[in-house]
Design an enzyme around this catalytic site. Structure first.
Site, PDB file in Angstrom:
ATOM      1  N   LYS A  73       0.823  -1.216   0.000  1.00  0.00           N
ATOM      2  CA  LYS A  73       0.000   0.000   0.000  1.00  0.00           C
ATOM      3  C   LYS A  73       0.853   1.261   0.000  1.00  0.00           C
ATOM      4  CE  LYS A  73      -4.453  -1.470   1.809  1.00  0.00           C
ATOM      5  NZ  LYS A  73      -5.462  -1.278   2.832  1.00  0.00           N
TER       6      LYS A  73
ATOM      7  N   LYS B 137      -5.189  -9.126  -7.327  1.00  0.00           N
ATOM      8  CA  LYS B 137      -6.366  -9.270  -6.475  1.00  0.00           C
ATOM      9  C   LYS B 137      -7.478  -8.317  -6.919  1.00  0.00           C
ATOM     10  CE  LYS B 137      -6.170  -7.680  -2.323  1.00  0.00           C
ATOM     11  NZ  LYS B 137      -5.883  -7.293  -0.949  1.00  0.00           N
TER      12      LYS B 137
ATOM     13  N   LYS C  85     -10.904  -2.762  -4.213  1.00  0.00           N
ATOM     14  CA  LYS C  85     -11.756  -1.568  -4.185  1.00  0.00           C
ATOM     15  C   LYS C  85     -11.079  -0.386  -4.846  1.00  0.00           C
ATOM     16  CE  LYS C  85     -13.679  -2.454   0.427  1.00  0.00           C
ATOM     17  NZ  LYS C  85     -13.525  -2.104   1.839  1.00  0.00           N
TER      18      LYS C  85
HETATM   19  P1  AMP Z   1     -11.293  -4.779   3.139  1.00  0.00           P
HETATM   20  O1  AMP Z   1     -12.114  -4.299   2.018  1.00  0.00           O
HETATM   21  O2  AMP Z   1      -9.835  -4.639   2.854  1.00  0.00           O
HETATM   22  O3  AMP Z   1     -11.711  -4.235   4.456  1.00  0.00           O
HETATM   23  O4  AMP Z   1     -11.549  -6.348   3.194  1.00  0.00           O
HETATM   24  C1  AMP Z   1     -12.685  -6.933   3.791  1.00  0.00           C
HETATM   25  C2  AMP Z   1     -12.562  -8.438   3.739  1.00  0.00           C
HETATM   26  O5  AMP Z   1     -12.607  -8.898   2.383  1.00  0.00           O
HETATM   27  C3  AMP Z   1     -11.247  -8.968   4.321  1.00  0.00           C
HETATM   28  O6  AMP Z   1     -11.519 -10.148   5.063  1.00  0.00           O
HETATM   29  C4  AMP Z   1     -10.415  -9.281   3.114  1.00  0.00           C
HETATM   30  O7  AMP Z   1      -9.476 -10.297   3.355  1.00  0.00           O
HETATM   31  C5  AMP Z   1     -11.470  -9.737   2.109  1.00  0.00           C
HETATM   32  N1  AMP Z   1     -11.058  -9.503   0.719  1.00  0.00           N
HETATM   33  C6  AMP Z   1     -10.705  -8.314   0.160  1.00  0.00           C
HETATM   34  N2  AMP Z   1     -10.389  -8.466  -1.150  1.00  0.00           N
HETATM   35  C7  AMP Z   1     -10.529  -9.788  -1.433  1.00  0.00           C
HETATM   36  C8  AMP Z   1     -10.359 -10.580  -2.623  1.00  0.00           C
HETATM   37  N3  AMP Z   1      -9.993 -10.055  -3.786  1.00  0.00           N
HETATM   38  N4  AMP Z   1     -10.592 -11.916  -2.526  1.00  0.00           N
HETATM   39  C9  AMP Z   1     -10.990 -12.469  -1.373  1.00  0.00           C
HETATM   40  N5  AMP Z   1     -11.173 -11.788  -0.228  1.00  0.00           N
HETATM   41  C10 AMP Z   1     -10.952 -10.459  -0.236  1.00  0.00           C
END
Ligand code: AMP
Ligand code: TRP
Length: 333
Positions: free
Chosen positions: A114, A198, A201
């Site tokens: 990041k 990956k 967002k």
């Molecule tokens: P975040 O949006 O970073 O707060 O992520 C929320 C949850 O979604 C966390 O448990 C991440 O590990 C999971 N996550 C985020 N991106 C992915 C992805 N591309 N594939 C699988 N899990 C994801």
């Protein structure tokens, strides 16, 4: 045995299929098990480790709650709250930052990704982010933490911090050492534009992800435009090794239909992508379109969403403030 579940999602907008299959789908299943006590946190303090627009942040906090509820988490059964409302989180994070070691944090790969090339310009918050995450989990004596693969290293750090606190202050088992719950198969959903990256967002191209607020037409359009390769669909898993885009799309299909990857490969072997993509769009919109519609409906009822957060705050605050008070006593404050 009762499992105490804790997990968090950042209110940074664009919640997508990766968040759903990697995390939220699992939250719903855990919520549905009568034995479990679940807490799902909208981690707004984590969100501000990178710059946020205040108006958008406020909206994204509500949208994350709406997504939880629209996906099937029952706020009557599980606690849903936002992190910034409970001061015990920042307090415990400070205390734990005096326990954790720089060397441990320096190993965190998410910070490196990041922060990019210019680490000097990253916020201190982005660097110490995993300590706040450890505080979130440890305040509630969570036994299990459902997350995607990208959070595994942060959870290992959380375990190290808990053990060190318990050792340093000779309070065996005071901080509960949590177990990760990672859905191995679907813990990394990849971008629709690049099967080696990956789904995220923050990726600029909206075509790289299926958002949970996408309607049927945009789902069909995004799948139509998803990157593939010129070969027909493979006949076995091994042939997917060098075909990341094909592998990602087949895994998404497998996850949504609860069919094994082997079975999905058997169904589509030798077929061309256009035929498979049509079927994939269908299962995706069957799943996502109702969630998307429900999110939009709930976003028109802000009072309902705010009430969920207020009730969640009241329940979570009792647990967290009691734990942090005990931490104070142990430390000698
Ligand atoms: P975040 O949006 O970073 O707060 O992520 C929320 C949850 O979604 C966390 O448990 C991440 O590990 C999971 N996550 C985020 N991106 C992915 C992805 N591309 N594939 C699988 N899990 C994801
Ligand atoms: N760091 C997690 C992510 O980006 C979000 C998070 C914050 C979290 N606190 C947590 C996840 C506690 C699980 C438990 O996805």
């Amino acid at each position: 045995m009762t499992k105490k579940i804790f997990s968090g999602v950042q209110p940074t907008g664009n919640l997508h299929l990766g968040n759903y299959l990697g995390a939220i789908k699992n939250f719903v299943e855990l919520n549905n098990d009568q034995e479990n006590e679940c807490i799902f946190c909208v981690v707004d303090l984590h969100a501000i480790t990178v710059k946020q627009n205040p108006k958008e942040l406020r909206n994204n906090i509500r949208e994350t709650v709406a997504t939880f509820v629209a996906s099937g988490i029952n706020p009557q059964k599980s606690i849903i709250f936002n992190q910034s409302t409970i001061s015990a989180h920042t307090e415990a994070a400070w205390i734990l930052s005096c326990v954790a070691k720089m060397g441990w944090l320096n190993r965190m790969t998410q910070f490196k990704e990041k922060a990019g090339k210019d680490k000097e310009k990253a916020s201190i918050g982005l660097y110490s982010y995993p300590i706040l995450m450890a505080a979130d989990i440890l305040l509630y004596d969570a036994s299990h933490v459902p997350v995607g693969e990208d959070q595994k290293q942060h959870l290992e750090l959380c375990r190290d911090i808990a053990q060190k606190f318990n050792n340093d202050f000779e309070v065996e088992n005071f901080l509960k050492v949590p177990e990760p719950l990672i859905q191995r198969e679907f813990s990394r959903i990849m971008s629709l534009k690049d099967g080696t990256k990956k789904m995220s967002k923050s990726e600029i191209s909206d075509l790289s992800r299926i958002n949970l607020t996408d309607d049927k037409d945009s789902i069909i359009n995004k799948i139509k435009k998803a990157k593939t390769d010129p070969l027909p669909l493979p006949t076995n898993i091994k042939d997917l090794e060098l075909r990341p885009e094909a592998k990602n799309l087949l895994r998404i299909y497998s996850s949504l239909t609860n069919l094994s990857l082997e079975k999905v490969i058997k169904t589509f072997e030798g077929k061309n992508f256009s035929e498979f993509k049509e079927k994939l769009s269908q299962v995706l919109s069957d799943k996502i379109d109702p969630i998307s519609k429900e999110i939009k409906k709930l976003m028109n009822d802000k009072d309902f969403l705010d009430k969920i957060l207020l009730e969640g705050y009241q329940k979570a605050n009792d647990i967290a403030s009691d734990k942090v008070k005990k931490m104070h006593e142990i430390i000698g404050f």
